[in-house]
Design a protein around this motif. Structure first.
Motif, PDB file in Angstrom:
ATOM      1  N   ALA A 153       0.711  -1.176  -0.599  1.00 30.57           N
ATOM      2  CA  ALA A 153      -0.340  -0.238  -0.228  1.00 30.57           C
ATOM      3  C   ALA A 153       1.244   1.297   0.080  1.00 30.57           C
ATOM      4  O   ALA A 153       0.041   2.387  -0.272  1.00 30.57           O
ATOM      5  N   PRO A 154       2.153   1.298   1.047  1.00 26.14           N
ATOM      6  CA  PRO A 154       2.645   3.255   0.991  1.00 26.14           C
ATOM      7  C   PRO A 154       3.523   2.920  -0.505  1.00 26.14           C
ATOM      8  O   PRO A 154       3.231   4.245  -0.748  1.00 26.14           O
ATOM      9  N   GLN A 155       3.980   2.073  -1.149  1.00 26.18           N
ATOM     10  CA  GLN A 155       4.083   2.142  -2.663  1.00 26.18           C
ATOM     11  C   GLN A 155       3.194   2.213  -3.474  1.00 26.18           C
ATOM     12  O   GLN A 155       3.919   4.160  -4.033  1.00 26.18           O
ATOM     13  N   MET A 156       2.305   2.173  -3.482  1.00 28.15           N
ATOM     14  CA  MET A 156       1.509   2.331  -4.659  1.00 28.15           C
ATOM     15  C   MET A 156       0.855   3.774  -4.274  1.00 28.15           C
ATOM     16  O   MET A 156       0.823   4.552  -4.693  1.00 28.15           O
ATOM     17  N   ALA A 157       0.069   4.771  -2.985  1.00 28.31           N
ATOM     18  CA  ALA A 157       0.103   5.623  -2.372  1.00 28.31           C
ATOM     19  C   ALA A 157       1.058   6.865  -2.876  1.00 28.31           C
ATOM     20  O   ALA A 157       0.811   7.855  -3.116  1.00 28.31           O
ATOM     21  N   ILE A 158       2.420   6.842  -2.655  1.00 27.80           N
ATOM     22  CA  ILE A 158       3.511   7.659  -4.015  1.00 27.80           C
ATOM     23  C   ILE A 158       3.184   7.059  -4.528  1.00 27.80           C
ATOM     24  O   ILE A 158       2.850   8.955  -5.105  1.00 27.80           O
ATOM     25  N   ALA A 159       3.531   5.991  -5.617  1.00 32.13           N
ATOM     26  CA  ALA A 159       2.546   6.376  -7.058  1.00 32.13           C
ATOM     27  C   ALA A 159       1.520   7.573  -7.148  1.00 32.13           C
ATOM     28  O   ALA A 159       1.622   8.263  -8.319  1.00 32.13           O
ATOM     29  N   LEU A 160       0.150   6.965  -6.666  1.00 35.50           N
ATOM     30  CA  LEU A 160      -0.987   7.774  -6.652  1.00 35.50           C
ATOM     31  C   LEU A 160      -1.119   9.325  -6.033  1.00 35.50           C
ATOM     32  O   LEU A 160      -1.270   9.800  -7.165  1.00 35.50           O
ATOM     33  N   ALA A 161      -0.114   9.977  -5.779  1.00 40.77           N
ATOM     34  CA  ALA A 161      -0.022  10.926  -4.671  1.00 40.77           C
ATOM     35  C   ALA A 161       0.766  11.842  -6.443  1.00 40.77           C
ATOM     36  O   ALA A 161       0.268  13.114  -6.376  1.00 40.77           O
ATOM     37  N   PHE A 162       1.804  11.680  -6.933  1.00 33.88           N
ATOM     38  CA  PHE A 162       2.334  11.769  -7.909  1.00 33.88           C
ATOM     39  C   PHE A 162       1.383  11.480  -8.538  1.00 33.88           C
ATOM     40  O   PHE A 162       1.887  13.016  -9.619  1.00 33.88           O
ATOM     41  N   ALA A 163       0.896  10.326  -9.410  1.00 34.09           N
ATOM     42  CA  ALA A 163       0.053  11.183 -10.358  1.00 34.09           C
ATOM     43  C   ALA A 163      -1.268  12.040 -10.502  1.00 34.09           C
ATOM     44  O   ALA A 163      -1.495  12.732 -11.814  1.00 34.09           O
ATOM     45  N   VAL A 164      -1.220  12.368  -9.021  1.00 35.08           N
ATOM     46  CA  VAL A 164      -2.714  12.798  -8.641  1.00 35.08           C
ATOM     47  C   VAL A 164      -2.402  14.681  -8.947  1.00 35.08           C
ATOM     48  O   VAL A 164      -2.659  15.134  -9.710  1.00 35.08           O
ATOM     49  N   MET A 165      -1.280  14.389  -8.036  1.00 35.13           N
ATOM     50  CA  MET A 165      -0.184  15.499  -8.192  1.00 35.13           C
ATOM     51  C   MET A 165       0.166  16.643  -9.743  1.00 35.13           C
ATOM     52  O   MET A 165      -0.339  17.555 -10.078  1.00 35.13           O
ATOM     53  N   LEU A 166       0.869  15.567 -10.550  1.00 34.64           N
ATOM     54  CA  LEU A 166       0.584  16.428 -11.747  1.00 34.64           C
ATOM     55  C   LEU A 166       0.135  16.369 -13.075  1.00 34.64           C
ATOM     56  O   LEU A 166      -0.108  17.203 -13.839  1.00 34.64           O
ATOM     57  N   GLY A 167      -0.752  15.823 -13.115  1.00 35.14           N
ATOM     58  CA  GLY A 167      -2.103  15.297 -13.698  1.00 35.14           C
ATOM     59  C   GLY A 167      -3.404  16.686 -13.502  1.00 35.14           C
ATOM     60  O   GLY A 167      -3.969  17.531 -14.069  1.00 35.14           O
ATOM     61  N   LEU A 168      -3.710  17.169 -11.622  1.00 37.38           N
ATOM     62  CA  LEU A 168      -4.024  17.986 -11.177  1.00 37.38           C
ATOM     63  C   LEU A 168      -3.112  19.780 -12.087  1.00 37.38           C
ATOM     64  O   LEU A 168      -3.808  20.260 -12.660  1.00 37.38           O
ATOM     65  N   TRP A 169      -2.155  19.437 -12.023  1.00 39.64           N
ATOM     66  CA  TRP A 169      -1.448  20.337 -12.725  1.00 39.64           C
ATOM     67  C   TRP A 169      -1.432  20.466 -13.937  1.00 39.64           C
ATOM     68  O   TRP A 169      -1.608  21.248 -14.672  1.00 39.64           O
ATOM     69  N   VAL A 170      -1.240  19.727 -14.249  1.00 42.86           N
ATOM     70  CA  VAL A 170      -1.277  19.243 -16.675  1.00 42.86           C
ATOM     71  C   VAL A 170      -2.450  20.157 -16.775  1.00 42.86           C
ATOM     72  O   VAL A 170      -2.576  21.351 -17.520  1.00 42.86           O
ATOM     73  N   ALA A 171      -3.617  19.479 -15.486  1.00 42.74           N
ATOM     74  CA  ALA A 171      -5.135  20.306 -16.359  1.00 42.74           C
ATOM     75  C   ALA A 171      -5.182  21.251 -15.878  1.00 42.74           C
ATOM     76  O   ALA A 171      -5.691  22.628 -16.783  1.00 42.74           O
ATOM     77  N   THR A 172      -4.868  22.153 -15.141  1.00 41.08           N
ATOM     78  CA  THR A 172      -5.050  23.347 -14.392  1.00 41.08           C
ATOM     79  C   THR A 172      -4.011  24.238 -15.394  1.00 41.08           C
ATOM     80  O   THR A 172      -4.790  25.187 -15.662  1.00 41.08           O
ATOM     81  N   THR A 173      -2.972  23.707 -15.631  1.00 41.63           N
ATOM     82  CA  THR A 173      -2.298  25.037 -16.264  1.00 41.63           C
ATOM     83  C   THR A 173      -2.668  24.514 -17.883  1.00 41.63           C
ATOM     84  O   THR A 173      -2.331  26.307 -18.406  1.00 41.63           O
ATOM     85  N   MET A 174      -2.658  23.694 -18.645  1.00 39.55           N
ATOM     86  CA  MET A 174      -3.420  23.794 -20.166  1.00 39.55           C
ATOM     87  C   MET A 174      -5.279  23.936 -20.279  1.00 39.55           C
ATOM     88  O   MET A 174      -5.542  25.033 -21.013  1.00 39.55           O
TER      89      MET A 174
END
Length: 425
Positions: free
Chosen positions: A161-182
């Motif tokens: 679970a912790p490893q996947m939580a890290i991957a999820l956090a970065f995916a959501v962070m990057l996705g939200l930034w890209v969506a907002t920026t675009m």
């Protein structure tokens, strides 16, 4: 917009229609690359499974799941990426999540699929909250798949679970930034288009050039900052996972600390980019200090030794006395080190920052020279500028400087940037 024949103007909504066509064409070109990248990720995963020792029925189950993902992408995913149809996108996402979870359940190396899967969720689903929900479901399904390999018991589940939580956090962070920026970028470009629509033919042509320049600027900024930072995050996260697999808890913790710091820096870069501020490394510090931090991080991440020579470059206001030129030099150093990391295979790198005062007062204006020299494999025959070097060349030219890329005196590659100093910059 007028013509030489009749001078008639387009209707008021013509500019938004033209801009929409430009956006659609650009998106179509990007989707083509997404298609190729995703297929490549699936094929690499398929090749990696036997290499990781996967045999027998489990291998064929994994292959079947990946084949189902590719088939669903051909039927629904590729079309949804181009039409933005949410019903078709949802059908594909269901197959993507299920197929990824089944594949991961057969062998842990199949988590390579997550690089493409998380990206596609953000590319296909709209509004962003749907992508967030889908990312959480994908992470949970993959966690269950990983724990399935260890007998599907609670300890295995808690370990994954912790490893996947890290991957999820970065995916959501990057996705939200890209969506907002675009979204902000497109909205700004649309407003510019509406303002310029009332002007003459020259103003309309300036609008088209402005849209193109804005997209190129964003592409260069993302390439020079966030893309390189997240590449570092992925590399360090993989190293941390490998250390955990070997039971090296201390080394894994060191890598995770570096992952956190890099992610924080990237988040700050993202906020600075959206707000059009100066690059974060130069806020409250000199160019020499920023280069020193860059060199130290490069050594920690790659193990390559970095010799930094910035003697005599502590002029007030920065190395050049001009903020824009200092930014150019910092970005050039970042791109040069990124190329060393990706292509050179170097063991040592030298970064040299030198003031060049003219011997003749009537001669050329004083300047600053940045050199990045590595002892790697050198340039390939007939090499051409990629996106990074092309962006670097444009940055340098914009402040009246020059860029030279060639072989080093003792092998490897030498990147040299010269910019004017002081009022000449």
């Amino acid at each position: 917009m007028t013509t030489a024949d009749d001078g008639a103007a387009d209707p008021p909504d013509a500019a938004p229609d033209r801009y929409a066509a430009v956006v659609d064409d650009d998106w179509e070109r990007q989707v083509v690359w997404w298609d190729r990248t995703f297929v490549a990720i699936v094929l690499l995963t398929a090749v990696a499974l036997p290499s990781a020792g996967q045999r027998g029925p489990q291998l064929w189950v994994a292959y079947g799941a990946m084949a189902a993902i590719l088939l669903a992408y051909a039927l629904w995913g590729a079309r949804a990426a181009r039409t933005r149809d949410q019903r078709t996108a949802t059908a594909y996402v269901v197959v993507l999540i299920a197929g990824t979870a089944v594949t991961v359940a057969q062998n842990g190396i199949a988590t390579l699929l997550l690089f493409g899967a998380f990206t596609q969720l953000w590319m296909l689903l709209d509004p962003p909250r749907r992508a967030v929900v889908a990312s959480v479901v994908l992470a949970a399904a993959s966690t269950v798949g990983i724990s399935f390999q260890g007998g599907f018991d609670v300890p295995t589940l808690l370990q994954a679970a912790p490893q996947m939580a890290i991957a999820l956090a970065f995916a959501v962070m990057l996705g939200l930034w890209v969506a907002t920026t675009m979204r902000l970028s497109e909205e700004r470009a649309r407003l510019l288009g509406e303002l310029r629509d009332a002007q003459a033919e020259l103003a309309e042509s300036h609008h088209a050039a402005g849209v193109t320049a804005e997209r190129e600027r964003l592409a260069r900024e993302i390439h020079d900052t966030l893309a390189q930072g997240f590449t570092s995050v992925v590399t360090q996260a993989q190293a941390a996972t490998a250390a955990l697999d070997r039971g090296e808890q201390g080394r894994a913790r060191e890598r995770l600390v570096l992952v956190e710091q890099t992610a924080r820096d990237n988040l700050a870069e993202a906020r600075a980019l959206v707000a059009a501020f100066a690059p974060v490394p130069l806020q409250g510090s000199t160019l020499a200090e920023a280069l020193r931090r860059l060199a130290e991080r490069f050594t920690v991440e790659t193990g390559a030794r970095v010799l930094l020579d910035v003697a005599g470059t502590t002029a007030p206001g920065g190395a050049t006395g001009h903020a824009a030129a200092d930014v150019v030099l910092l970005r050039a150093a970042q791109e040069a080190l990124a190329n060393v990391r990706r292509h050179a295979g170097a063991h040592a790198v030298t970064i040299r920052l030198t003031h060049e005062a003219p011997a003749d007062p009537a001669g050329p204006a004083p300047g600053v020279r940045l050199e990045v020299i590595d002892d790697g494999r050198g340039l390939s025959t007939g090499h051409t500028d990629g996106l990074g070097l092309a962006g670097m060349r444009e940055r340098v030219s914009a402040v009246g400087g020059t860029l030279d890329v060639g072989p080093g005196e003792q092998g490897g590659t030498r990147v040299e940037v010269r910019v004017p100093a002081g009022d000449a910059a």
